[in-house]
Design a protein around this motif. Structure first.
Motif, PDB file in Angstrom:
ATOM      1  N   ALA A  82       0.833  -1.208   0.000  1.00 36.66           N
ATOM      2  CA  ALA A  82       0.000   0.000   0.000  1.00 36.66           C
ATOM      3  C   ALA A  82       0.868   1.258   0.000  1.00 36.66           C
ATOM      4  CB  ALA A  82      -0.939  -0.010   1.212  1.00 36.66           C
ATOM      5  N   ASP A  83       1.939   1.242   0.812  1.00 37.45           N
ATOM      6  CA  ASP A  83       2.841   2.393   0.859  1.00 37.45           C
ATOM      7  C   ASP A  83       3.525   2.608  -0.487  1.00 37.45           C
ATOM      8  OD1 ASP A  83       2.171   2.769   3.489  1.00 37.45           O
ATOM      9  OD2 ASP A  83       3.944   1.741   4.301  1.00 37.45           O
ATOM     10  N   ILE A  84       3.956   1.486  -1.110  1.00 36.01           N
ATOM     11  CA  ILE A  84       4.635   1.593  -2.411  1.00 36.01           C
ATOM     12  C   ILE A  84       3.683   2.140  -3.470  1.00 36.01           C
ATOM     13  CG2 ILE A  84       5.666   0.251  -4.290  1.00 36.01           C
ATOM     14  CD1 ILE A  84       6.866  -1.581  -2.165  1.00 36.01           C
ATOM     15  N   GLU A  85       2.420   1.634  -3.473  1.00 35.87           N
ATOM     16  CA  GLU A  85       1.445   2.118  -4.447  1.00 35.87           C
ATOM     17  C   GLU A  85       1.173   3.602  -4.245  1.00 35.87           C
ATOM     18  OE1 GLU A  85      -1.899  -0.392  -3.924  1.00 35.87           O
ATOM     19  OE2 GLU A  85      -1.117  -2.007  -5.194  1.00 35.87           O
ATOM     20  N   SER A  86       1.066   4.023  -2.998  1.00 36.74           N
ATOM     21  CA  SER A  86       0.837   5.437  -2.711  1.00 36.74           C
ATOM     22  C   SER A  86       2.004   6.292  -3.182  1.00 36.74           C
ATOM     23  CB  SER A  86       0.615   5.618  -1.204  1.00 36.74           C
ATOM     24  OG  SER A  86       0.461   6.981  -0.890  1.00 36.74           O
ATOM     25  N   GLU A  87       3.231   5.815  -2.874  1.00 37.74           N
ATOM     26  CA  GLU A  87       4.412   6.561  -3.309  1.00 37.74           C
ATOM     27  C   GLU A  87       4.521   6.567  -4.834  1.00 37.74           C
ATOM     28  OE1 GLU A  87       7.804   4.939  -1.416  1.00 37.74           O
ATOM     29  OE2 GLU A  87       7.228   5.566   0.606  1.00 37.74           O
ATOM     30  N   SER A  88       4.150   5.447  -5.492  1.00 36.01           N
ATOM     31  CA  SER A  88       4.209   5.384  -6.948  1.00 36.01           C
ATOM     32  C   SER A  88       3.244   6.375  -7.581  1.00 36.01           C
ATOM     33  CB  SER A  88       3.884   3.962  -7.414  1.00 36.01           C
ATOM     34  OG  SER A  88       3.854   3.882  -8.820  1.00 36.01           O
ATOM     35  N   ALA A  89       2.026   6.463  -7.016  1.00 39.10           N
ATOM     36  CA  ALA A  89       1.050   7.423  -7.534  1.00 39.10           C
ATOM     37  C   ALA A  89       1.566   8.844  -7.368  1.00 39.10           C
ATOM     38  CB  ALA A  89      -0.286   7.239  -6.816  1.00 39.10           C
ATOM     39  N   SER A  90       2.174   9.129  -6.224  1.00 40.98           N
ATOM     40  CA  SER A  90       2.713  10.466  -5.988  1.00 40.98           C
ATOM     41  C   SER A  90       3.839  10.781  -6.963  1.00 40.98           C
ATOM     42  CB  SER A  90       3.220  10.578  -4.542  1.00 40.98           C
ATOM     43  OG  SER A  90       2.173  10.343  -3.628  1.00 40.98           O
ATOM     44  N   ILE A  91       4.705   9.796  -7.207  1.00 40.32           N
ATOM     45  CA  ILE A  91       5.811   9.998  -8.147  1.00 40.32           C
ATOM     46  C   ILE A  91       5.289  10.220  -9.558  1.00 40.32           C
ATOM     47  CG2 ILE A  91       7.785   8.863  -9.240  1.00 40.32           C
ATOM     48  CD1 ILE A  91       8.300   7.469  -6.549  1.00 40.32           C
TER      49      ILE A  91
END
Length: 341
Positions: A82-91
Motif C-alpha cells: 500500500a505504501d509503495i502504491e501510494s508513493e508510486s502514484a505520488s511519483i
C-alpha cells in the motif's frame, strides 16, 4: 461360628480390592495433573513429549504459532505494498507536473527567442543608414530603389481584421504601387492564405489593362476572406500556380502582422517551393508593403521577416504608416512619395 468367620474373610477381601481401585484412580489423576498440557511449546527435540497425545498438542501449538507469524508477515507485506502504491502514484503525478512545467518552459523560451530575434532585426533596420532622397543615377529597371522589370505581378494580401480596419488605405497604396508597372502582361490577386479574388481565374494570369485594374480594385472593396496573418501559403500558391519558365514574375506581399512562430521555417518553406518549381535565378522577385495601425499586434515581426524575404529574392520592402501613428519601422521615407505617386 464357622460361618461368621467366613463372612468376615470375604469382607476383608472386598475392602482390599476397593483400595487397589482407588489407588489406581489417584495415580491416573496425578498423571493428568503432572502432564505438561497448555505449557510453553517445546522447541528442543529432547523436551518433545513421547506420548501420542503430547506430540499432537505440541504440533498444534507449533502450527498455530507459525500461522500467527505468517499472518503478521502478510499484514506487514500488505502495508508495504500500500505504501509503495501510494508513493508510486505520488511519483507519477509529480512526473506529469514536471513534464508539463518543462513543456511550458520550452514554449516560453521559444517565444522569447523569437522576440529576441525580431527585436535584433528591428534594431538593425533602425540603425541602417536611410537614403535622404532618390539616387541621382538609376538604372531603367528601378524606380526609387524598387526593381520594376517584372512582366507579371501577383499581389498576396493579408485580409485579417486589422487590415480591414485600414482597408481604404490598403487599396490606395496597392493602386499606387501598381502604377510602378505601367506595362504588364498579366496580374493576379489572392490573400495570404492563397484564396483568389477571382475564383474563376484561379491558377492563371489575368490580362493586364487599365479597365482590368479598375475592376479588380473595385472588387477588392467588398473582399472578405479568412486570414491567419502568415503569407507563406499565399506565396506558395502563387509560385505553384502562376510561375512559368522564362517569365519575369514579381510577388508583392501586403500586410501588417506576422502570426507565425518561426522566421526560419517560413523562409525555408518559401525556398523549398521555389526550388521545387525549378524557378530560374532572376525570374522571381518578392516585394513587400508593410502597414502599421493601432490594431497591429506584432508589426516588428512582419517588418523584420519581410526585410529578410525581399532581400533574398531581390525585392524591396516599403514601410507605410497610414494612420499617422509612430511606426516601429522608424521614419522610413515612402519610395512611392519620392515618385510623386
Amino acid at each position: 461360628m464357622t460361618r461368621f468367620v467366613k463372612d468376615k474373610r470375604e469382607e476383608q477381601t472386598s475392602v482390599s480390592f476397593l483400595d487397589v481401585i482407588a489407588c489406581a484412580f489417584c495415580a491416573i489423576v496425578i498423571l493428568v495433573l503432572i502432564l505438561p498440557i497448555g505449557q510453553q511449546t517445546l522447541t528442543d527435540a529432547k523436551q518433545t513429549p513421547n506420548s501420542p497425545a503430547g506430540r499432537l498438542l505440541f504440533l498444534i501449538d507449533a502450527t498455530e504459532s507459525q500461522i500467527t507469524s505468517i499472518q503478521a508477515q502478510i499484514e506487514a507485506t500488505q502495508e508495504l505494498v500500500a505504501d509503495i502504491e501510494s508513493e508510486s502514484a505520488s511519483i507519477s503525478e509529480a512526473t506529469d507536473q514536471i513534464s508539463m512545467a518543462i513543456t511550458h518552459a520550452d514554449s516560453q523560451i521559444s517565444d522569447l527567442e523569437a522576440q529576441r530575434l525580431a527585436l535584433a532585426q528591428t534594431r538593425t533596420i533602425l540603425e541602417t543608414k536611410r537614403p535622404q532622397g532618390p539616387e541621382t543615377e538609376q538604372v531603367e529597371t528601378e524606380l526609387a530603389g524598387i526593381p520594376v522589370d517584372s512582366e507579371y505581378i501577383a499581389f498576396v494580401i493579408d485580409t485579417s481584421g486589422s487590415m480591414q480596419s485600414i482597408w481604404p488605405s490598403v487599396s490606395k497604396e496597392i493602386e499606387r504601387f501598381w502604377l510602378l508597372y505601367p506595362k504588364l502582361k498579366g496580374f493576379q490577386i489572392m490573400n495570404d492564405n492563397g484564396n483568389y479574388l477571382y475564383k474563376r481565374n484561379k491558377g492563371r494570369w489575368i490580362t493586364d489593362s487599365p479597365s482590368a485594374r479598375k475592376r479588380a480594385l473595385a472588387r477588392m472593396q467588398f473582399w472578405l476572406g479568412f486570414s491567419n496573418s502568415s503569407p507563406v501559403e499565399g506565396i506558395d500558391q502563387a509560385v505553384d500556380d502562376l510561375y512559368q519558365e522564362g517569365i519575369k514574375m514579381a510577388i508583392v506581399v501586403v500586410g501588417d502582422d506576422y502570426q507565425g512562430q518561426s522566421f526560419q521555417s517560413f523562409l525555408d518553406e518559401v525556398d523549398r517551393k521555389v526550388k521545387a518549381r525549378s524557378v530560374n535565378e532572376g525570374d522571381l522577385r518578392i516585394h513587400a508593403i508593410g502597414f502599421w495601425n493601432h490594431m497591429t499586434a506584432r508589426p516588428e515581426y512582419f517588418g523584420s521577416l519581410m526585410r529578410e524575404l525581399t532581400n533574398r529574392y531581390n525585392g524591396a520592402f516599403v514601410a507605410l504608416n497610414p494612420s499617422n501613428q509612430s511606426s516601429p519601422y522608424g521614419d522610413i521615407p515612402n519610395p512611392l512619395d519620392l515618385l510623386g505617386l
